[in-house]
Structure formats: C-alpha cells, structure tokens
Design a protein around this motif. Structure first.
Motif, mmCIF file in Angstrom:
data_model
loop_
_atom_site.group_PDB
_atom_site.id
_atom_site.type_symbol
_atom_site.label_atom_id
_atom_site.label_comp_id
_atom_site.label_asym_id
_atom_site.label_seq_id
_atom_site.Cartn_x
_atom_site.Cartn_y
_atom_site.Cartn_z
ATOM 1 N N PRO A 170 40.679 59.471 42.300
ATOM 2 C CA PRO A 170 39.491 60.246 42.656
ATOM 3 C C PRO A 170 38.472 59.477 43.481
ATOM 4 O O PRO A 170 37.855 60.046 44.366
ATOM 5 N N GLN A 204 37.693 56.888 46.299
ATOM 6 C CA GLN A 204 38.338 56.190 47.402
ATOM 7 C C GLN A 204 37.276 55.715 48.377
ATOM 8 O O GLN A 204 36.119 56.109 48.288
ATOM 9 N N ARG A 257 36.429 55.080 52.538
ATOM 10 C CA ARG A 257 36.814 55.311 53.931
ATOM 11 C C ARG A 257 36.854 53.984 54.689
ATOM 12 O O ARG A 257 36.387 52.967 54.204
ATOM 13 N N PHE A 275 33.953 57.937 48.510
ATOM 14 C CA PHE A 275 33.975 59.386 48.341
ATOM 15 C C PHE A 275 34.869 59.744 47.162
ATOM 16 O O PHE A 275 35.657 58.929 46.694
ATOM 17 N N GLN A 298 37.687 62.536 45.715
ATOM 18 C CA GLN A 298 38.659 63.504 46.195
ATOM 19 C C GLN A 298 39.388 64.108 45.006
ATOM 20 O O GLN A 298 39.924 63.405 44.175
ATOM 21 N N HIS A 321 42.188 67.440 43.880
ATOM 22 C CA HIS A 321 43.166 68.404 44.388
ATOM 23 C C HIS A 321 43.098 69.633 43.495
ATOM 24 O O HIS A 321 43.374 69.558 42.314
ATOM 25 N N ARG A 372 42.714 70.075 48.983
ATOM 26 C CA ARG A 372 41.968 68.849 48.760
ATOM 27 C C ARG A 372 40.483 69.156 48.883
ATOM 28 O O ARG A 372 40.037 69.778 49.840
ATOM 29 N N VAL A 373 39.708 68.730 47.869
ATOM 30 C CA VAL A 373 38.265 68.921 47.877
ATOM 31 C C VAL A 373 37.631 67.535 47.867
ATOM 32 O O VAL A 373 37.952 66.704 47.024
ATOM 33 N N VAL A 374 36.705 67.280 48.802
ATOM 34 C CA VAL A 374 36.128 65.943 48.985
ATOM 35 C C VAL A 374 34.612 66.028 48.902
ATOM 36 O O VAL A 374 34.004 66.980 49.394
ATOM 37 N N ARG A 375 34.013 65.019 48.291
ATOM 38 C CA ARG A 375 32.553 64.912 48.249
ATOM 39 C C ARG A 375 32.203 63.443 48.508
ATOM 40 O O ARG A 375 32.697 62.535 47.835
ATOM 41 N N SER A 376 31.334 63.198 49.483
ATOM 42 C CA SER A 376 30.904 61.846 49.817
ATOM 43 C C SER A 376 29.938 61.324 48.756
ATOM 44 O O SER A 376 29.110 62.067 48.240
#
Length: 187
Positions: free
Chosen positions: A7, A9, A11, A17, A19, A21, A26-30
């Motif tokens: 979850p 990770q 960049r 961020f 991540q 699933h 895929r749902v991502v939040r910074s």
C-alpha cells in the motif's frame, strides 16, 4: 473493501503515495511528503479514507447466497438455504446495478483470459456507438423493452439491416459469446 498490495510506495520523485486495488481497479492517494516518518501516519489516514470512499454495493441481484435455515450460523450441523442476493438485501441500495460499460469490460476481460488478447479498437468504437443509442439500462432490458425500441427504430424509417446491426449486441447469443454467461435477454 480493497485489498492492499504494497500500500505505501514511493514515486521516482521521492513522493510517497498509497495504492489500493478495488474491484479490479487501482486507487491512488498521494501522501504529499518525501519524509518516510511523516508518510506513515498519513498513509493510515489515506487508506482509511480510500476504503470509506468505496461507494456502492458489491453483489448483483442474481448473486447466489447461502442463508442459515435456523437462528444458528451455517456449519456442518445447520442446513443452509440457497437464495439470491435480491431476496436477502435489506434495501435496493444494497444491490449492485450493472451498466452497459460493465458488460463491455467483462466481455473484454473474458476475451483476454480466453484468447490472450483484448478486443480491438474498432470493436470498442462500434459497441460504444451501439450502446449510446440504447434508450434503456441493462436492468430494464427485457424482450418487451427491446421490441418497443425496435418498433421505434422502424417507425423512424431505419432499414432492417441497420436495426439488426444496432440490436445484435443485445441478443442472448451475442452476450453469451461476449462474456460466456446468460444475460437472459433475447430478441
């Protein structure tokens, strides 16, 4: 609820961020930080927010459900009755409704799984045009509504071939070919 797969990770630019699933997407939040110490508590909050943001029910009306025959939970001693989710759901909001785009995605996934390649861009373009012209939802699709739509197309002066092309994607045989299941709608 989405299942975390790594979850937290980072960049390439160093920003952390989260991540998740959910439902094959895929749902991502910074986390808006490069500091791993600040990222940890923000990640917990971001995961909670992403999981709470999940909207809608998970099961369609025809999903099979096992219900205990008595007041006891299902085990080897208590028999279970098989029913559908539409009979068990407390309200209509608990039943997932399918849209035409869901049918297209499922058809593409089945094609990838069976043949190793997705449908081409021309297929997606043609089916998109056909579905945009359909005046009813997937749940409203029945032989009667399809016949009424065909009658409207005939009254509008369209040729038999044009009507056949527009309606062929709604036929039971085409749906079986596309997704490998019976949608129960035929012309």
């Amino acid at each position: 609820m989405g299942r975390p797969k790594k979850p937290i990770q980072r960049r390439k630019n160093g920003i952390y961020f989260v991540q998740l699933h959910e439902a094959g997407r895929r749902v991502v939040r910074s986390l808006e930080t490069r500091d791993p110490i600040k990222a940890a508590p923000r990640a917990e909050q971001a995961i909670r927010e992403l999981q709470e943001a999940e909207t809608g029910p998970r099961w369609t009306a025809d999903t099979p459900v096992l219900v205990p025959a008595g007041d006891h939970p299902i085990d080897e001693h208590t028999p279970a009755i098989e029913t559908t989710w539409s009979e068990v759901a407390q309200s209509q909001e608990e039943i997932k409704t399918l849209a035409w785009i869901d049918l297209i995605r499922e058809a593409d996934n089945v094609r990838k799984r069976k043949e190793g390649k997705p449908y081409g861009s021309s297929w997606h373009r043609n089916i998109g045009i056909a579905i945009r012209g359909v005046p009813f939802t997937l749940q409203e699709a029945s032989p009667q509504t399809i016949r009424a739509w065909i009658k409207e197309l005939q009254d509008a002066g369209l040729s038999g071939l044009t009507i056949n092309n527009k309606c062929s994607l709604l036929s039971e045989e085409e749906a079986d070919r596309m997704v490998g299941c019976n949608w129960g709608v035929s012309l």
